[in-house]
Motif scaffolding. Structure first.
Motif, PDB file in Angstrom:
ATOM      1  N   ARG A   4       0.805  -1.170   0.066  1.00 19.60           N
ATOM      2  CA  ARG A   4       0.074  -0.093  -0.127  1.00 19.60           C
ATOM      3  C   ARG A   4       0.917   1.153  -0.019  1.00 19.60           C
TER       4      ARG A   4
ATOM      5  N   ALA B 134       2.565   1.659  -3.487  1.00 22.57           N
ATOM      6  CA  ALA B 134       1.608   2.110  -4.593  1.00 22.57           C
ATOM      7  C   ALA B 134       1.413   3.539  -4.401  1.00 22.57           C
ATOM      8  N   CYS B 135       0.955   4.101  -3.339  1.00 25.44           N
ATOM      9  CA  CYS B 135       0.806   5.527  -3.055  1.00 25.44           C
ATOM     10  C   CYS B 135       1.945   6.202  -3.455  1.00 25.44           C
TER      11      CYS B 135
ATOM     12  N   GLY C 226       0.701   6.076   3.341  1.00 26.46           N
ATOM     13  CA  GLY C 226       0.377   4.588   2.917  1.00 26.46           C
ATOM     14  C   GLY C 226       0.676   3.597   4.439  1.00 26.46           C
TER      15      GLY C 226
ATOM     16  N   VAL D 117      -5.926   3.856  -3.798  1.00 24.94           N
ATOM     17  CA  VAL D 117      -5.430   2.481  -3.394  1.00 24.94           C
ATOM     18  C   VAL D 117      -6.208   1.668  -2.687  1.00 24.94           C
TER      19      VAL D 117
ATOM     20  N   HIS E 185      -8.933   0.330  -4.612  1.00 25.40           N
ATOM     21  CA  HIS E 185      -8.561  -0.674  -5.498  1.00 25.40           C
ATOM     22  C   HIS E 185      -8.586  -2.006  -4.626  1.00 25.40           C
ATOM     23  N   GLU E 186      -7.946  -1.900  -3.309  1.00 25.65           N
ATOM     24  CA  GLU E 186      -7.723  -3.097  -2.382  1.00 25.65           C
ATOM     25  C   GLU E 186      -9.279  -3.579  -2.244  1.00 25.65           C
TER      26      GLU E 186
ATOM     27  N   VAL F 139     -12.316   4.196  -7.076  1.00 22.17           N
ATOM     28  CA  VAL F 139     -11.169   4.553  -7.787  1.00 22.17           C
ATOM     29  C   VAL F 139     -11.326   5.794  -8.665  1.00 22.17           C
TER      30      VAL F 139
ATOM     31  N   VAL G 223      -3.783   3.407 -11.463  1.00 21.44           N
ATOM     32  CA  VAL G 223      -3.899   2.742 -10.089  1.00 21.44           C
ATOM     33  C   VAL G 223      -3.385   1.312 -10.087  1.00 21.44           C
ATOM     34  N   SER G 224      -4.107   0.605 -10.882  1.00 22.92           N
ATOM     35  CA  SER G 224      -3.909  -1.096 -11.082  1.00 22.92           C
ATOM     36  C   SER G 224      -2.370  -1.303 -11.326  1.00 22.92           C
TER      37      SER G 224
ATOM     38  N   TYR H 117      -0.185  -0.441  -8.439  1.00 23.17           N
ATOM     39  CA  TYR H 117      -0.375  -1.500  -7.268  1.00 23.17           C
ATOM     40  C   TYR H 117       0.236  -2.821  -7.575  1.00 23.17           C
TER      41      TYR H 117
END
Length: 420
Positions: free
Chosen positions: A310, A313-314, A330, A374, A377-378, A385, A395-396, A399
């Motif tokens: 996380r 990804a951020c 994150g 994020v 998305h989780e 999103v 975003v995908s 991640y």
């Protein structure tokens, strides 16, 4: 908020630390002493002997005081008296906190030799104040009396004449007297008449216990860090993702960097900033301290890697100037999930800036938008999103890259053990 990550039972625990006040002649609270407190007996056999139990108890007190609670919560602006073992007193392990607001206690029955005297002298030179605990007039303590600031004497342990002799010895050396074992008014009056300046005991305040839920740093991460920290050409910022894989250690270091005891009066905006403030020497000391604490989570698996994913990804969804801030946002978000606490409470405990707090709690700024996307998305929330303003594909992609990075790092840590 997404479902909480599943983590080992020993990754989250309740930490307790005892505390008892020291008062002046006008019965004003002047300082606190922190004491070992555990849900299990400190005398419980561990197969390693009483010396190891003592090391572990001391390490737990230091780590809890400065890492879990923060000295400001335990003592406010008052000094904290805290006991250290011989390894800290002699400089084998550096004291992991700055001198401000700390009084280093030399425990009773400590062997006094040239090594200890040199270590205490160095502590004084570095700005630490030092106290002798339970002074009984031992001849070998004569040289030590010239190096300390305070001397504690247990009033209940000595008859009146002997007590007067001990007090005279200390006063003649120009050291401040602390009376312990103050149980009634007559004992307090006797201490006052002998020149004692600080007082501790059940008449004034009984010991109390502070408790906080915390994440347990993992042994494998700390072992890996110790190897990294031994390198001569160390660039401390490259340790950020390793430390970020362990939310318990990261939170502890954020609190330490922001603690009044560390000398850092400003708030912290990122884990990287905290690492720079702490520096390699003190970071090494913290890692050793955590390893001395004893059993903790064995590895960063079973959910802790998701926190790192996380955070990464951020970081990947913001401009480079905001990368460190977004990574920290994150990381704190994942730590809040693991602790079952609100993000606001975690942000306040870590002592981060309002910019970090607003991003974490309210989704403000680039880091806040990245975290919002994020989290959506989780949870497989495509609409969430999209509502963040970021493209679902971006975003995908971020991640997936973050997930790959976190899994690779965890694999390196678990495979490498204590290697550097």
């Amino acid at each position: 908020m997404p479902a909480q990550s599943r983590v080992p039972a020993d990754a989250v625990r309740n930490v307790r630390v005892g505390r008892q006040g020291l008062y002046d002649a006008r019965r004003r609270l002047t300082a606190y002493e922190v004491l070992f407190h555990s849900g299990e007996s400190a005398r419980e056999s561990t197969g390693s002997g009483a010396e190891v139990v003592g090391e572990r108890a001391t390490s737990q007190v230091i780590a809890s005081t400065f890492g879990t609670f923060g000295v400001d919560r335990i003592a406010g602006s008052r000094p904290v008296f805290i006991g250290f073992t011989r390894a800290f007193l002699t400089g084998i392990i550096p004291v992991p906190v700055e001198p401000a607001g700390v009084v280093v206690e030399i425990p009773a029955n400590m062997m006094v030799d040239a090594e200890l005297l040199a270590g205490v002298a160095q502590l004084r030179e570095n700005g630490y104040r030092v106290a002798i605990v339970d002074y009984r007039g031992q001849p070998e303590y004569s040289a030590l009396l010239d190096l300390v600031d305070y001397v504690k004497i247990d009033l209940a342990a000595h008859p009146a004449r002997r007590l007067a002799e001990l007090a005279t010895q200390v006063v003649e050396r120009g050291r401040a007297l602390i009376a312990t074992g103050i149980e009634d008014e007559s004992t307090l009056e006797r201490a006052l008449s002998l020149g004692f300046g600080l007082f501790q005991g059940p008449l004034l305040e009984k010991p109390s216990v502070l408790e906080r839920r915390t994440l347990t740093p993992t042994q494998l991460v700390c072992s890996r860090l110790l190897g990294e920290l031994s390198e001569d050409d160390l660039d401390i910022v490259r340790l950020e993702p390793v430390i970020g894989s362990d939310p318990g250690l990261a939170l502890r270091l954020l609190r330490t960097a922001n603690s009044a005891a560390s000398g850092a009066s400003r708030q912290i905006s990122s884990l990287r900033q905290a690492l720079v403030i702490i520096g390699p020497r003190r970071l090494r000391s913290w890692v050793v301290l955590i390893l001395l604490e004893g059993p903790s989570a064995a590895s960063p698996a079973d959910g802790l890697w998701k926190v790192l994913a996380r955070a990464c990804a951020c970081r990947g969804l913001v401009r480079p100037a905001d990368a460190d801030l977004a990574f920290t946002v994150g990381l704190l978000s994942g730590a809040a999930d693991l602790l079952g606490a609100s993000p606001l409470l975690v942000a306040e405990a870590a002592g981060v800036t309002s910019e970090v707090r607003d991003a974490l709690v309210s989704g403000v700024g680039g880091a806040g938008v990245a975290l919002t996307a994020v989290l959506a998305h989780e949870n497989d929330d495509d609409a969430g999103v999209g509502a963040s303003g970021l493209a679902p594909y971006d975003v995908s992609h971020a991640y997936l890259e973050a997930l790959s990075e976190s899994l690779r790092l965890v694999e390196e840590i678990t495979a490498g053990g204590g290697g550097g």
